[in-house]
Design an enzyme around this catalytic site. Structure first.
Site, PDB file in Angstrom:
ATOM      1  N   GLY A  45       0.653  -1.070  -0.011  1.00 12.08           N
ATOM      2  CA  GLY A  45       0.033   0.215   0.175  1.00 12.08           C
ATOM      3  C   GLY A  45       0.987   1.048   0.270  1.00 12.08           C
ATOM      4  O   GLY A  45       2.232   1.316   0.132  1.00 12.08           O
ATOM      5  N   CYS A  46      -0.263   2.019  -0.223  1.00  7.75           N
ATOM      6  CA  CYS A  46       1.177   3.523  -0.109  1.00  7.75           C
ATOM      7  C   CYS A  46       1.413   4.066   0.737  1.00  7.75           C
ATOM      8  O   CYS A  46       3.096   4.211   0.742  1.00  7.75           O
ATOM      9  CB  CYS A  46       0.204   4.955  -1.102  1.00  7.75           C
ATOM     10  SG  CYS A  46      -1.007   4.940  -0.058  1.00  7.75           S
TER      11      CYS A  46
END
Lengths: 347, 347, 347, 347
Positions: C149-150
């Site tokens: 995920g970011c």
């Protein structure tokens, strides 16, 4: 105290109305209504109203409401109020309609541009186009105001003195308008999705925006001749504000001072029109949160063309503020009552 | 009417003061002063004041002014007012100082953080740190208010109830703050050049921001013990607003409701503090243009940590609005006089 | 040439993948797929691809595709790929999954946080968490990458060296993260409506964001002990970028230089990690459009706390760029092939 | 490899040049020069170049440099290069000048608009106005290119096909242009201070912008007759992008298809011009970071007026990108070498 209701209170224009009316010394908001947020407390929908407004949005029958209120503001989608309003309602209560339904005098034009049949020809005839500075008398006597669109307000205030004096060629008027995104309302749309419109500028509805006939109607009425304009709206990545850059060809090469006098003739005593000094041009930031329309102009070197620049806050002078100004006129209050706050900057 | 002067009227905080005072029913602005814009008409510097304020900025000797005015707001750079103020001035007039000069009670701390010698020990002792909600009595009796910094206002209002009740570990308080760019003022700087800060977020003055000792002083005073905090300000690409996300370790695992009661104990009757409902967290947009401080909190799963979120408008509650609130307290006016407008949205 | 397909090509991460792959010298895009835009030409959906990409989005059966392609990037909503992938597919083709479906090793955690049952335990065990810098060997041998995920990418790259060396207290890690709005994707939502998020900052999903268990899993794995973090994401009005401000308590009071050496030990030779000089802190603007992660840190006065600041472009290193980096590792290409463009500024 | 130098490398256009040249497969940057940042490492001035560019900015004598380099890009303030360049330099090296000094063929016009005497009449005659699509042959043979201004690039590419075909009235051309703030450069100015220009739109230099004579010169040259235009630039709160909305009166009422054929005649095979489909209008977001110019048009109902909309990235096609395109033409490279990256979105 004037008892007021706002029907369609949860769009941006409706919310701005509620905000302005809350600070109006002669108004008490009695009813807020919203189809999408029925039965919800207003401060849960707009948290800026936390601890301020504890009203619930209710769905109400308009005729019933008209018995309890002195004024109703209708901030509903186009095509709704032409069906809702009746003579009975208007006998009971004054109405300011912020939708387009009563703006165009011609049913044909309305149906052409809005693709909706207009069933209320009679009221259409009674309605006054509420461009406050140009229709004060009519507004003060009216019970039904068609509150102007945001772009038309800015474009008309910029151009009407020139049109009234007949100094512009009628077939070469161009209005290049730039609007903040709140003008598109609170409904979700890819166009107004943050990542899509932030950091970009675009034209939209080129030659096909519905405010075109509204501008043309009012220019033509004042001028006497049919005026058709080229109107190009643009979307600018900011919340509020409209800037109209209007271009016209002068029939005769008037001087700067002659034109300045024309603007002063019409606007010198207007509370909400501010004429810029020579060489200064309006910016939307200087009118934010206020009902002002700032106007400046210049001539090109050969003095055959005029460039007029107007700036308003689209939600105030372009919608809710002008609606309140119209209410003030209808109730014989000071024209700027409740509308005196200084534009906020920087914001 | 209270006769007011604003010295340093052309910075952003000064301008916001002028804006607010213009709508204050009991105040008349008599004097505007600005070193950089001496002799210029105010509306030429801030065009939002066009047709509203025709005062000229004058340079004035403070003692002379103090004879003509009831209150002076000083919105000057740090290091100036510690030299300007005298006992004589304060005998004549009440003063709210928006600079940092009278905030830190310790001259040593002041000199360490501001790199300026403080020559006014006596007045430093008289000055009241004007965090309105926590010093009402002292403020109402004082003639010299040190108006709090923007970050400290938001951080202190968020944390003081917990600190006062002693439920937080004293050595693990973290304040992660986010501010709009107007907080950096109107002076030109590469950091606030549009293309440099737009579309970016950054921390700055990490562990070295001058608001740190101010926060620590007030937390420690209320708590009794020395409290030191980790304070990290960030620059966010927006004009206005401060959001403080504060983290603390609970000495005992209090429940949500226990902590809610603490906040209500201190803030329930406060006009300008709005406590968010469970699960709702403040956003800067809901307080814009207003003097509100919105506060919400939650606990992490193990209930050993609390996260408190506070939001203010940095130019209003973080500067000019609180200054006017303090003036109201000093003159025994309603605390929210002139500060009643609804937060503006969207803007 | 590597034959690639992008399934879910019309979300922001999918589009960024297409953009990067177009400039990759060893890749040819063969298939673009999108449920919502089936049968539409790609350049009509994303007009930046006008005259560049004439592919049509097609809906394809994944197993059929796996016979024609060398790599498939899955950029689909959570909960989809755990149902789609099969052993057969993975025998035919390498897969980088940008969704969360194969990130959490524990099915229970996955089901708790995503409210979806995970039916693919076997593949879950095979999948490698693709944080490129920390799993190079595993990635190069794997056929199924769970692309991080970011937020976890930025937080983990910031913290892992300290965690690996065991110098932080395990129960006092706070990650205060700020993200641009593109992280929320292209789906319409009031939160990401321009007028609602522009000019405001807010925290969201406080203590409840789904990236929390992902961060905790990876920190714990490297550390050996269970680590739980307080993670607070914020929405910042800008298109791209993530800034993580992480706070930790040092077990022993390490010096700046000791910690600098730790960061250098792990990152000195990394192509995509840039360590900031002392006193300099990352800003999201300096990494925009690139696969870099910039990292800087400082200690508080008592040297008991460290503040680490990391910055990435959420759509590049936080999604599509890292996916391509992982592909490069899987195919034994230069790690930065196709990822060499200089960050764009100002943009 | 082509040995290149960038003189004036630390303005925004200079920096964009360095960024583009870094990804150009046939170019090696040998020299960066900056008066304001002499002796500083480039990556300390623009941190996006961290770990990428370790060159130092040096001050160099141009003639000396000309012996070591194949091409020099001059990105200096107006009025400098007209003094710097000599025949000797041009014998040694090819030059692309991004300033205005060699754009206007008439010294009188130059001196009128720029208030500087031009001392280099000879070179002025040799210089080619580098609007790549319209001067390919001349550019390929030239040693001195006057790289066009950002507004003229967008306006000219939008209008030249119509002007070349002679279908527009010559005295009624209006160009209403909107630019992002990076066009104003990196020098500090109240106009580009974040809080002053964010969330506002304004016109500036109305009828007096220096790009006016440049546009008129090129339109007139192609048309044969003197053409004078009304040009109004506006500042829009975004980093990059120019949108030109141009208005013209058609001499005869051409149909949409006739005009479409005109645009295709000139642009169909151009790599960097993208014609929009009917009803679609360019937006600046679709060209960001690229050398494209997107063009769309429509006619008003009476077909007497045409509205053409063009969009470019002001720093790429409007400055650095076109400079590299011109270099490619001068060195007989593929026209789009080093300029192939897909426009970045959303950014």
């Amino acid at each position: 105290m004037i008892k007021a209701g706002v029907i369609g209170a949860t769009g941006y224009a409706g919310q701005e109305l509620v905000r302005i009316l809350y600070n109006h010394p002669e108004v008490e908001i009695k009813v807020l209504s919203s189809k999408n947020h029925n039965n919800q407390v207003y401060e849960s929908i707009y948290k800026n109203f936390n601890k301020i407004c504890e009203l619930k949005c209710e769905e109400n029958e308009l005729e019933a409401l008209s018995n309890q209120l002195d004024i109703i503001f209708l901030s509903l989608p186009h095509g709704v109020t032409s069906k809702l309003l009746t003579d009975t309602i208007l006998k009971n209560v004054k109405v300011v309609d912020l939708s387009a339904d009563y703006r165009l005098k011609s049913e044909e034009l309305y149906e052409y541009w809005y693709k909706i049949k207009h069933d209320n020809k009679d009221l259409l005839n009674q309605a006054i186009y509420g461009l406050s500075e140009w229709k004060k008398k009519e507004i003060s006597k009216s019970r039904l105001i068609a509150n102007p669109g945001c772009y038309p307000t800015c474009a008309l205030l910029s151009l009407l003195p020139l049109i009234k004096e007949g100094i512009l060629e009628e077939d070469n008027i161009i209005i290049d308008a730039k609007s903040g995104v709140s003008g598109a309302g609170r409904s979700l749309n890819l166009t107004t999705h943050f990542s899509e419109c932030n950091e970009s500028v675009k034209a939209y509805n080129v030659t096909s925006h519905r405010h075109t006939p509204e501008i043309e109607q009012e220019l033509s009425e004042i001028n006497g001749n049919e005026i058709s304009v080229t109107f190009t709206p643009h979307l600018v990545p900011m919340n509020r504000g409209i800037l109209c850059t209007s271009y016209g060809n002068l029939k005769n090469s008037n001087s700067y001072d002659e034109i300045k006098q024309i603007y002063e003739k019409y606007y010198q005593n207007e509370l909400f029109i501010r004429l810029a000094k020579k060489g200064v041009f309006p910016e939307t930031k200087w009118v934010k949160g206020s009902n002002y329309c700032d106007i400046g102009f210049t001539l090109n070197k050969s003095a055959s063309k005029i460039i007029v620049i107007g700036a308003i806050d689209n939600l105030v002078k372009g919608a809710a503020g002008q609606a309140v100004q119209n209410m003030n006129l209808m109730f014989n209050l000071e024209e700027n009552m409740g509308l005196k706050s200084v534009p906020m900057f920087p914001v």
